[in-house]
Design an enzyme around this catalytic site. Sequence first.
Site, PDB file in Angstrom:
ATOM      1  CG  HIS A  90      47.569  31.810  33.165  1.00  0.00           C
ATOM      2  ND1 HIS A  90      48.349  30.667  33.158  1.00  0.00           N
ATOM      3  CD2 HIS A  90      47.401  32.172  31.882  1.00  0.00           C
ATOM      4  CE1 HIS A  90      48.642  30.375  31.897  1.00  0.00           C
ATOM      5  NE2 HIS A  90      48.076  31.263  31.109  1.00  0.00           N
TER       6      HIS A  90
ATOM      7  CD  GLU B 103      43.472  35.925  26.022  1.00  0.00           C
ATOM      8  OE1 GLU B 103      43.876  36.724  25.166  1.00  0.00           O
ATOM      9  OE2 GLU B 103      43.185  34.748  25.771  1.00  0.00           O
TER      10      GLU B 103
HETATM   11  N1  COA Z   1      37.657  36.484  38.141  1.00  0.00           N
HETATM   12  C1  COA Z   1      37.094  36.129  39.308  1.00  0.00           C
HETATM   13  N2  COA Z   1      37.385  34.988  39.965  1.00  0.00           N
HETATM   14  C2  COA Z   1      38.289  34.180  39.400  1.00  0.00           C
HETATM   15  C3  COA Z   1      38.933  34.491  38.195  1.00  0.00           C
HETATM   16  C4  COA Z   1      38.586  35.692  37.570  1.00  0.00           C
HETATM   17  N3  COA Z   1      39.145  36.065  36.409  1.00  0.00           N
HETATM   18  N4  COA Z   1      39.793  33.512  37.868  1.00  0.00           N
HETATM   19  C5  COA Z   1      39.684  32.576  38.849  1.00  0.00           C
HETATM   20  N5  COA Z   1      38.785  32.999  39.766  1.00  0.00           N
HETATM   21  C6  COA Z   1      38.392  32.296  40.981  1.00  0.00           C
HETATM   22  C7  COA Z   1      37.469  31.138  40.622  1.00  0.00           C
HETATM   23  O1  COA Z   1      36.116  31.556  40.638  1.00  0.00           O
HETATM   24  C8  COA Z   1      37.777  30.147  41.718  1.00  0.00           C
HETATM   25  O2  COA Z   1      37.091  30.522  42.876  1.00  0.00           O
HETATM   26  P1  COA Z   1      36.379  29.396  43.783  1.00  0.00           P
HETATM   27  O3  COA Z   1      37.522  28.509  44.239  1.00  0.00           O
HETATM   28  O4  COA Z   1      35.756  30.176  44.876  1.00  0.00           O
HETATM   29  O5  COA Z   1      35.427  28.681  42.880  1.00  0.00           O
HETATM   30  C9  COA Z   1      39.269  30.387  41.976  1.00  0.00           C
HETATM   31  O6  COA Z   1      39.553  31.710  41.553  1.00  0.00           O
HETATM   32  C10 COA Z   1      40.148  29.410  41.222  1.00  0.00           C
HETATM   33  O7  COA Z   1      39.658  29.339  39.900  1.00  0.00           O
HETATM   34  P2  COA Z   1      40.014  28.173  38.909  1.00  0.00           P
HETATM   35  O8  COA Z   1      38.912  28.029  37.939  1.00  0.00           O
HETATM   36  O9  COA Z   1      40.483  26.973  39.647  1.00  0.00           O
HETATM   37  O10 COA Z   1      41.245  28.723  38.144  1.00  0.00           O
HETATM   38  P3  COA Z   1      41.854  28.031  36.899  1.00  0.00           P
HETATM   39  O11 COA Z   1      43.300  28.085  37.129  1.00  0.00           O
HETATM   40  O12 COA Z   1      41.276  26.729  36.570  1.00  0.00           O
HETATM   41  O13 COA Z   1      41.331  29.003  35.758  1.00  0.00           O
HETATM   42  C11 COA Z   1      41.193  30.679  34.168  1.00  0.00           C
HETATM   43  C12 COA Z   1      42.115  29.797  35.022  1.00  0.00           C
HETATM   44  C13 COA Z   1      42.076  31.449  33.191  1.00  0.00           C
HETATM   45  C14 COA Z   1      40.213  29.812  33.346  1.00  0.00           C
HETATM   46  C15 COA Z   1      40.388  31.639  35.074  1.00  0.00           C
HETATM   47  O14 COA Z   1      41.290  32.407  35.842  1.00  0.00           O
HETATM   48  C16 COA Z   1      39.432  32.519  34.307  1.00  0.00           C
HETATM   49  O15 COA Z   1      38.317  32.117  34.007  1.00  0.00           O
HETATM   50  N6  COA Z   1      39.850  33.815  33.965  1.00  0.00           N
HETATM   51  C17 COA Z   1      39.014  34.677  33.198  1.00  0.00           C
HETATM   52  C18 COA Z   1      39.076  34.321  31.717  1.00  0.00           C
HETATM   53  C19 COA Z   1      40.406  34.697  31.085  1.00  0.00           C
HETATM   54  O16 COA Z   1      40.941  35.787  31.313  1.00  0.00           O
HETATM   55  N7  COA Z   1      40.929  33.752  30.274  1.00  0.00           N
HETATM   56  C20 COA Z   1      42.180  33.946  29.568  1.00  0.00           C
HETATM   57  C21 COA Z   1      43.263  33.104  30.152  1.00  0.00           C
HETATM   58  S1  COA Z   1      44.851  33.467  29.440  1.00  0.00           S
END
Ligand code: COA
Length: 362
Positions: free
Chosen positions: A246, A305
């Site tokens: 998140h 989710e």
């Molecule tokens: N599975 C695997 N790796 C994940 C992950 C997940 N669900 N969520 C984050 N990561 C990893 C990213 O690949 C990144 O790794 P890196 O630094 O080696 O590239 C790191 O953790 C940080 O990710 P980041 O994109 O900066 O996190 P964010 O805070 O911008 O993203 C989300 C938040 C929700 C977009 C992300 O966690 C995600 O895509 N989750 C899956 C989709 C989901 O469940 N969405 C509903 C949200 S309520």
Amino acid sequence: MKSGLEDVIAAETKLSDVDGATGRLIIRGVSLDDLVATSRFEDVAALLLDGLFDEHVDADSIRVRLGAARVALFQHVEAADAVLLALPPVDAMRALLARVEDGENFEDAIKLMAAPAVFLPAVLRMQKGDKPLKPDASLSQSADILRMLTGRVPSAEQTAGLDAYLVTISDHGLNASTFASRVIASTHAGLTSSVLAAISALKGPLHGGAPGPVLDMLDGVGTPENARAWLSHALDHGERLMGFGHRIYRVRDPRADALKTVLKPIFASGQADQARIALAEAIESAALALLHERKPDRPLETNVEYYTALLLDALGFPRNAFTGVFAIGRTIGWIAHAREQTLDGRLIRPQSRYVGPVPKAA
Ligand code: COA
């Protein structure tokens, strides 16, 4: 300049507060746990909208007015032609919603809260070739949604389950769709325009589009024993595990447990497949262990989710409709934020820094 606007404060709000460090969500002074335990859709609508319109707002009158609005809005379902019905459910619902006239008063808000509750079940039935069912004004919003979806009056557990979901996701700080709603409201375009913009932001997979893929993951894993191997393979191929991580929460999303609590009675009463919840728990444990091993510096926990997917599946919603159900609940928050912005805010007009080419000197 932060391209994702992290840590930028763009509004003051009395509506909700998300504390990502401790995993605490407050909606208008009430903690999420208390709210889910005591409120239905109509109660949280009264809580969030109180004081934002000229009229007095209370849950009982909202229930009556929502029922009447659902009945009146059913006429728009006739506009769902073959082109509209070929769209994904959330897009078809949005297209019908665009027929609701823009306005700024409480009756406009009532129509906008009632409209997705009528249009989504109608679209889903018509996409299967079934006739849409007319709303029943005597039922609560949640009970009527489930009845219009399945054709059966839902059990008390099912209605409570949908109410708990809609309350849980009713508002969540300045997320992307809520910000979109406030930007539109800041131009005084009207509440329908705010809600349409917010739905458009919500449908993206990084915001409200994740629960469908959670179910795809459950189907892909198949058995609890297969969880670790399947998830490792997905991570090896650079995939993200849906339902985890998140932007704000650095601990477990409090909404995940709120939803897990209401799931249990539905599964325990035999109204859904008990093996499914055991599978989900096994996948959750394996996913959390793997994410902690692979990203030791990045706290990645279960988000809203994950259990949304199980709950909405158990209630009979097809997975391609989950984003639309999310919109039904979040519409309350979008309207509240839009009103707050209109009443107290200014036109939102940030600056950009130009980094493109400049005209050649003559
Ligand atoms: N599975 C695997 N790796 C994940 C992950 C997940 N669900 N969520 C984050 N990561 C990893 C990213 O690949 C990144 O790794 P890196 O630094 O080696 O590239 C790191 O953790 C940080 O990710 P980041 O994109 O900066 O996190 P964010 O805070 O911008 O993203 C989300 C938040 C929700 C977009 C992300 O966690 C995600 O895509 N989750 C899956 C989709 C989901 O469940 N969405 C509903 C949200 S309520």
